[in-house]
Design a protein around this motif. Sequence first.
Motif, PDB file in Angstrom:
ATOM      1  N   SER A   9       0.817  -1.216   0.000  1.00 27.30           N
ATOM      2  CA  SER A   9       0.000   0.000   0.000  1.00 27.30           C
ATOM      3  C   SER A   9       0.852   1.268   0.000  1.00 27.30           C
ATOM      4  N   GLY A  10       2.135   1.107   0.343  1.00 25.12           N
ATOM      5  CA  GLY A  10       2.998   2.282   0.452  1.00 25.12           C
ATOM      6  C   GLY A  10       2.774   3.050   1.736  1.00 25.12           C
ATOM      7  N   LEU A  11       2.142   2.404   2.732  1.00 25.83           N
ATOM      8  CA  LEU A  11       1.806   3.060   3.990  1.00 25.83           C
ATOM      9  C   LEU A  11       2.434   2.314   5.178  1.00 25.83           C
ATOM     10  N   PRO A  12       2.519   2.974   6.324  1.00 26.83           N
ATOM     11  CA  PRO A  12       2.959   2.266   7.529  1.00 26.83           C
ATOM     12  C   PRO A  12       1.985   1.143   7.873  1.00 26.83           C
ATOM     13  N   ALA A  13       2.498   0.069   8.446  1.00 27.76           N
ATOM     14  CA  ALA A  13       1.669  -1.074   8.850  1.00 27.76           C
ATOM     15  C   ALA A  13       1.124  -0.820  10.253  1.00 27.76           C
ATOM     16  N   LYS A  14      -0.031  -0.207  10.317  1.00 26.50           N
ATOM     17  CA  LYS A  14      -0.680   0.147  11.583  1.00 26.50           C
ATOM     18  C   LYS A  14      -1.380  -1.076  12.191  1.00 26.50           C
ATOM     19  N   GLY A  15      -1.204  -1.277  13.495  1.00 23.71           N
ATOM     20  CA  GLY A  15      -1.939  -2.306  14.218  1.00 23.71           C
ATOM     21  C   GLY A  15      -1.398  -3.716  14.068  1.00 23.71           C
ATOM     22  N   LEU A  16      -0.157  -3.865  13.623  1.00 20.56           N
ATOM     23  CA  LEU A  16       0.444  -5.188  13.478  1.00 20.56           C
ATOM     24  C   LEU A  16       0.949  -5.655  14.848  1.00 20.56           C
ATOM     25  N   CYS A  17       0.539  -6.840  15.265  1.00 19.90           N
ATOM     26  CA  CYS A  17       0.953  -7.394  16.550  1.00 19.90           C
ATOM     27  C   CYS A  17       2.372  -7.956  16.435  1.00 19.90           C
ATOM     28  N   LEU A  18       3.185  -7.687  17.441  1.00 21.09           N
ATOM     29  CA  LEU A  18       4.535  -8.240  17.473  1.00 21.09           C
ATOM     30  C   LEU A  18       4.920  -8.608  18.894  1.00 21.09           C
ATOM     31  N   ARG A  19       5.837  -9.561  18.979  1.00 24.57           N
ATOM     32  CA  ARG A  19       6.333 -10.014  20.274  1.00 24.57           C
ATOM     33  C   ARG A  19       7.853  -9.913  20.291  1.00 24.57           C
ATOM     34  N   LEU A  43       9.346 -11.047  26.354  1.00 22.72           N
ATOM     35  CA  LEU A  43       9.534  -9.831  27.137  1.00 22.72           C
ATOM     36  C   LEU A  43       8.376  -8.858  26.981  1.00 22.72           C
ATOM     37  N   ARG A  44       7.783  -8.845  25.789  1.00 24.09           N
ATOM     38  CA  ARG A  44       6.737  -7.852  25.530  1.00 24.09           C
ATOM     39  C   ARG A  44       5.926  -8.238  24.308  1.00 24.09           C
ATOM     40  N   THR A  45       4.629  -7.959  24.367  1.00 22.16           N
ATOM     41  CA  THR A  45       3.742  -8.043  23.213  1.00 22.16           C
ATOM     42  C   THR A  45       3.217  -6.636  22.978  1.00 22.16           C
ATOM     43  N   SER A  46       3.193  -6.207  21.738  1.00 21.20           N
ATOM     44  CA  SER A  46       2.765  -4.849  21.445  1.00 21.20           C
ATOM     45  C   SER A  46       2.177  -4.785  20.037  1.00 21.20           C
ATOM     46  N   TYR A  47       1.728  -3.600  19.651  1.00 22.16           N
ATOM     47  CA  TYR A  47       1.168  -3.345  18.327  1.00 22.16           C
ATOM     48  C   TYR A  47       1.812  -2.099  17.743  1.00 22.16           C
ATOM     49  N   THR A  48       1.963  -2.093  16.440  1.00 24.08           N
ATOM     50  CA  THR A  48       2.520  -0.906  15.801  1.00 24.08           C
ATOM     51  C   THR A  48       1.502   0.234  15.851  1.00 24.08           C
ATOM     52  N   ASP A  49       2.013   1.445  15.969  1.00 22.52           N
ATOM     53  CA  ASP A  49       1.169   2.632  16.039  1.00 22.52           C
ATOM     54  C   ASP A  49       0.779   3.078  14.617  1.00 22.52           C
ATOM     55  N   PRO A  50       0.040   4.182  14.462  1.00 28.80           N
ATOM     56  CA  PRO A  50      -0.382   4.624  13.128  1.00 28.80           C
ATOM     57  C   PRO A  50       0.775   4.898  12.164  1.00 28.80           C
ATOM     58  N   ASP A  51       1.977   5.130  12.702  1.00 38.06           N
ATOM     59  CA  ASP A  51       3.148   5.367  11.868  1.00 38.06           C
ATOM     60  C   ASP A  51       3.918   4.067  11.591  1.00 38.06           C
ATOM     61  N   GLY A  52       3.389   2.914  12.050  1.00 40.60           N
ATOM     62  CA  GLY A  52       4.054   1.637  11.836  1.00 40.60           C
ATOM     63  C   GLY A  52       5.198   1.377  12.801  1.00 40.60           C
ATOM     64  N   ARG A  53       5.303   2.199  13.831  1.00 40.04           N
ATOM     65  CA  ARG A  53       6.390   2.067  14.811  1.00 40.04           C
ATOM     66  C   ARG A  53       5.862   1.446  16.099  1.00 40.04           C
ATOM     67  N   LEU A  92      12.229 -10.731  17.313  1.00 42.83           N
ATOM     68  CA  LEU A  92      10.974 -10.025  17.075  1.00 42.83           C
ATOM     69  C   LEU A  92      10.124 -10.927  16.191  1.00 42.83           C
ATOM     70  N   THR A  93       8.916 -11.245  16.647  1.00 42.16           N
ATOM     71  CA  THR A  93       7.983 -12.059  15.885  1.00 42.16           C
ATOM     72  C   THR A  93       6.813 -11.175  15.476  1.00 42.16           C
ATOM     73  N   PHE A  94       6.623 -11.027  14.186  1.00 44.13           N
ATOM     74  CA  PHE A  94       5.577 -10.171  13.639  1.00 44.13           C
ATOM     75  C   PHE A  94       4.424 -11.054  13.154  1.00 44.13           C
ATOM     76  N   ASP A  95       3.204 -10.802  13.600  1.00 44.37           N
ATOM     77  CA  ASP A  95       2.022 -11.569  13.198  1.00 44.37           C
ATOM     78  C   ASP A  95       1.514 -11.042  11.859  1.00 44.37           C
ATOM     79  N   VAL A 104      12.485 -12.277  13.239  1.00 49.07           N
ATOM     80  CA  VAL A 104      13.779 -11.662  13.006  1.00 49.07           C
ATOM     81  C   VAL A 104      14.593 -11.888  14.270  1.00 49.07           C
ATOM     82  N   VAL A 105      15.635 -12.701  14.153  1.00 50.75           N
ATOM     83  CA  VAL A 105      16.500 -13.027  15.284  1.00 50.75           C
ATOM     84  C   VAL A 105      17.789 -12.234  15.116  1.00 50.75           C
TER      85      VAL A 105
END
Length: 141
Positions: A40-50, A64-74, A91-94, A113-114
């Motif tokens: 899409s050429g956009l940040p990946a918003k809302g992607l779950c990662l561990r 250590l942590r589970t989180s989601y990317t913000d609207p900027d993909g960060r 880092l494991t990206f769903d 990504v190890v």
Amino acid sequence: MSSRAAPRLLRLQRHLGPQEGSSMEPRDSPLTTHVLDTASGLPAKGLCLRLSWLEDHSQQWMELRTSYTDPDGRCPGLLMPDQMKAGTYKLTFDTEGYWRKRGQESFYPYVEVVFTITSNAQKFHVPLLLSPWSYTTYRGS
């Protein structure tokens, strides 16, 4: 607080990240990631990662942590400076969940990504460029 509730509370606090008004600003994290949806050429918003760490003695991954990317993909505040230590991290990206939410079929159900951190004094940035059929990662700055 009961001794059984304390570990759950700690896990919840780690999951939620730094509290508003705390001295730990997300930009101070020594480990960052940025996910871009190249389809899409956009940040990946809302992607779950561990984020996980490989324990030396048991050779088992410890989450250590589970989180989601913000609207900027960060994903700010992945690792606090006092948590940073030399070792192997993952880092494991769903990616399957991310694409499913968009009604898109994908080839990779997740991306792992190890990487190795050799100095707790450095900052590490792990970007992920993502499409339904491919991904690329590198050590960023």
